[in-house]
Design an enzyme around this catalytic site. Structure first.
Site, mmCIF file in Angstrom:
data_model
loop_
_atom_site.group_PDB
_atom_site.id
_atom_site.type_symbol
_atom_site.label_atom_id
_atom_site.label_comp_id
_atom_site.label_asym_id
_atom_site.label_seq_id
_atom_site.Cartn_x
_atom_site.Cartn_y
_atom_site.Cartn_z
ATOM 1 C CE LYS A 1 29.025 9.231 49.292
ATOM 2 N NZ LYS A 1 27.952 9.821 50.075
ATOM 3 C CD GLU B 1 35.707 6.669 46.728
ATOM 4 O OE1 GLU B 1 35.011 5.722 47.129
ATOM 5 O OE2 GLU B 1 35.380 7.418 45.784
ATOM 6 C CG HIS C 1 31.839 17.299 44.062
ATOM 7 N ND1 HIS C 1 32.688 16.625 43.202
ATOM 8 C CD2 HIS C 1 32.635 18.023 44.887
ATOM 9 C CE1 HIS C 1 33.941 16.921 43.511
ATOM 10 N NE2 HIS C 1 33.937 17.761 44.513
ATOM 11 N NE ARG D 1 18.486 10.389 47.738
ATOM 12 C CZ ARG D 1 19.026 10.907 46.639
ATOM 13 N NH1 ARG D 1 18.322 10.910 45.509
ATOM 14 N NH2 ARG D 1 20.245 11.400 46.616
#
Length: 666
Positions: A116, A200, A235, A292
């Site tokens: 990430k 973040e 999440h 994917r």
């Protein structure tokens, strides 16, 4: 085009790939672990190869075994599905080295987007909007804590190699950061073998909007519009839909073009998803790219009329994309609900067990069910507890919502706990129905979604009672046929008594409450009294476990499934759970637990959060148990003293094993 492919996955995605491959005339090879020897994907494939024990690290995650299976069966290509090795660049490289096609992007693209933090750097160079945060290589806990403080709370800690909602922690204040970081790193190393994290700024009331992209080896790249995946818990996505409600055409184009730019920046090929955080004011930020096919790809298929697995196969075989951007269009609206074996009222605790009854709604042009299990199969503790994906389509969102409500009402599962009732409430929730969407919807609507438990309604209790009586009659008839005198009146279960009618009590447990149904036989009917109110009832057994039940002047269709003493009543779109209470087998519930706390499922103790002899309050975290790739915190059931821990950190525990010796305060 390929003649034979191997599917390096299991469950519903393996079955999904087999379906398209069969339509295209491509033979399929399944792989399986010992736990999946009789799984549906194994039964559907043309041939299958055993990989090893149940643990994924010894079977589905062993690249060498999969490559060997390709060589033994002559498979020319591998479809990885999602999860397992689907985003493993070393696996893609190993396949290429052995002359086997990977039905996915090049290893370089997987590598670029697999981290990430590195992906954020690439996207910044490609002018894709980014969320404020720290994406650096220095992983010193003190530095990470300092960066979080500078960003400003709340912040989100995310595993750099993560996905599927795992390895993520929301931190509301600075004091909570160290524990959250440690927990996130533990889960990241367990799930991905990499504890690198990024931090973040946590955006309040964000929407999770993702763009489906597709690229071929000839330089073509298109976007197949967006999906709104805002409805999440832990999440992880719960409901997905396409297109995103309220999406202006200009913003759709902007997000689509940004997603294509992201794909082109890494030389992408095949199916991919670029995920964005979308603000309520219309601005959006790049979050990550999944290299994917996504779990929720069916909603895109439903609104575009395209088979994305077929696109994958054609692109992997070197063919151009089937359509250009201007040829793609949106038609109607689609919703997907993930049917899980889990208890929503217990923190979405995963469930295991045999699917004694599995009756999905009938499939049609409007209703689709993607599943990897059938009635009689088991949901095991080794893998994700998904039962199926329920997808509906209609001309508009209101029509799709109505379709989903009806399909969920028709879905019947018995033998283990599911989230179907929770999903039914979620779809009916005014906020969701009104498209007031953000990733915190479930939390802010918890009063609606998690109502206080209500007693099982009277009609369901009456149906359960009639079910017991009809089963007894059927058992008596079968016993009579097997006897030497099948016509003897002593076999009858009609309550006959000389000069009076027979009465008896049938008892159930509704949670902790004991419910007695007083039954009086009256020829071909019964008088059933519950809480002082009497109903005249008749019943007729239909096919399977379905009954036609008459209650006074009303006629109901219902099903009652019996598993040992458990009764699942399916009535008018709802499921009710009861226990048949036998006075001869009652035990004192207070003696059944021995003052301890038990494991809700098989797993591994990853951390002890208290000490022997420590006094704790109710709800105090005692230990962390890792099961089904997720961490579950075991808390004190009351104020008291931790006498001892039964296992040390790192040890495996079985389902129901005592974890803590606990003494409640007087």
């Amino acid at each position: 085009m390929f003649n034979k492919i191997l599917i390096a996955n299991r469950g519903e995605i393996a079955c999904r790939v087999i379906k398209t491959a069969r339509r295209m005339g491509i033979r399929t090879v399944a792989v399986y672990s010992e736990a999946d020897a009789n799984a549906r994907h194994v039964r559907l494939a043309d041939e299958a190869v055993l990989l090893g024990p149940a643990a994924a690290r010894e079977s589905y995650l062993v690249a060498d075994k999969i490559i060997d299976a390709c060589k033994r069966t002559g498979a020319q290509a591998v479809h990885p599905g999602y999860g397992f090795l689907s985003e493993n660049e070393e696996f893609a490289e190993a396949l290429a080295a052995n002359g086997i096609t990977f039905i996915g992007p090049p290893a370089s693209a997987i590598r670029a987007m697999g981290s990430k933090s590195e992906a954020k750097k690439l996207m910044g160079k490609a002018a894709v909007p980014l969320t404020p945060g720290y994406h650096g290589d220095d992983q010193t806990p003190d530095l990470l804590h300092k960066e979080a403080d500078q960003i400003g709370y709340p912040v989100l800690i995310k595993a750099a190699a993560g996905g599927g909602g795992k390895g993520m922690r929301l931190v509301e204040k600075s004091a909570d950061f160290p524990d959250a970081l440690a927990s996130c790193k533990r889960e990241a190393i367990s799930s991905f073998g990499d504890d690198h994290v990024l931090i973040e700024k946590y955006i309040t009331k964000p929407r999770h909007v993702e763009i489906q992209v597709f690229a071929d080896t000839l330089g073509n790249c298109v976007y197949l519009f967006e999906r709104d995946c805002s409805v999440q818990r832990r999440h992880q996505k719960v409901l997905e839909e396409a297109p995103a409600p309220g999406m202006p055409e200009e913003r759709r184009r902007q997000m689509g073009e940004a997603a294509v730019a992201a794909a082109k920046a890494v030389g992408y090929v095949g199916a991919g998803t670029v995920e964005f955080i979308a603000m309520q004011d219309g601005t959006f930020y790049f979050m990550e790219m999944n290299t994917r096919l996504q779990v929720e790809h069916p909603v895109t298929e439903m609104i575009t009329g395209q088979d994305l697995v077929e696109w994958q196969l054609r692109v992997a075989a070197g063919q151009p994309l089937p359509l250009r951007q201007e040829q793609l269009a949106i038609r109607g609206h689609a919703l997907e609900a993930r049917i899980y074996a889990e208890d929503a009222n217990k923190g979405f605790l995963p469930a295991t067990g045999k699917l004694i009854r599995l009756a999905p709604p009938a499939e049609s042009i409007n209703v689709r069910v993607d599943t990897g299990v059938e009635e009689g199969d088991e949901i095991t503790p080794f893998y994700d507890p998904m039962i199926a994906k329920l997808i509906v389509w209609d001309e508009n969102r209101d029509g799709a919502l109505a379709r989903m409500r009806k399909a969920l009402a028709d879905y019947q599962v018995a033998g283990l706990t599911t989230n179907i009732d929770f999903l039914s409430r979620l779809v009916a929730c005014p906020a969701f129905a009104g498209a007031d969407l953000d990733t915190g919807l479930i939390e802010r609507q918890k009063d609606f979604l998690f109502p206080e438990a209500q007693p099982v309604p009277r009609d369901a209790l009456l149906v359960a009672t009639v079910g017991e009586l009809l089963w007894e009659q059927r058992a008596a008839k079968q016993a009579a046929k097997a006897s030497g005198d099948p016509w003897s009146p002593w076999h009858a279960r009609d309550g006959w008594r000389m000069n009076l009618s027979s009465a008896r009590t049938i008892s159930f447990r509704d949670g902790e409450a004991l419910v007695d149904a007083q039954v009086r036989y009256q020829g071909d009917q019964w008088q059933i009294t519950l809480a002082g109110q009497t109903t005249v009832a008749r019943g007729k057994k239909l096919d399977g476990d379905r009954f036609a039940v008459e209650l006074d002047d009303r006629r109901l269709m219902a099903s009652v499934v019996a598993v040992d003493d458990k009764r699942s009543v399916f009535l008018q779109g709802s499921t009710y759970s009861l226990l048949r209470d036998d006075p001869l087998h009652r035990v004192d519930a207070g003696d059944s637990h021995g003052g301890g706390l038990t494991a809700p499922m098989p797993g591994k103790v990853v951390a002890l959060l208290a000490q022997a002899g420590q006094k704790v309050d109710k709800g105090t975290p005692l230990l962390i148990l890792e099961a089904m790739k997720m961490e579950h915190t075991i808390t004190a059931p009351a104020a008291g003293v931790v006498k001892a821990f039964c296992y040390a950190a790192g040890e495996q525990v079985s389902d129901g094993a005592p974890l803590v010796e606990f003494e409640a305060a007087n």
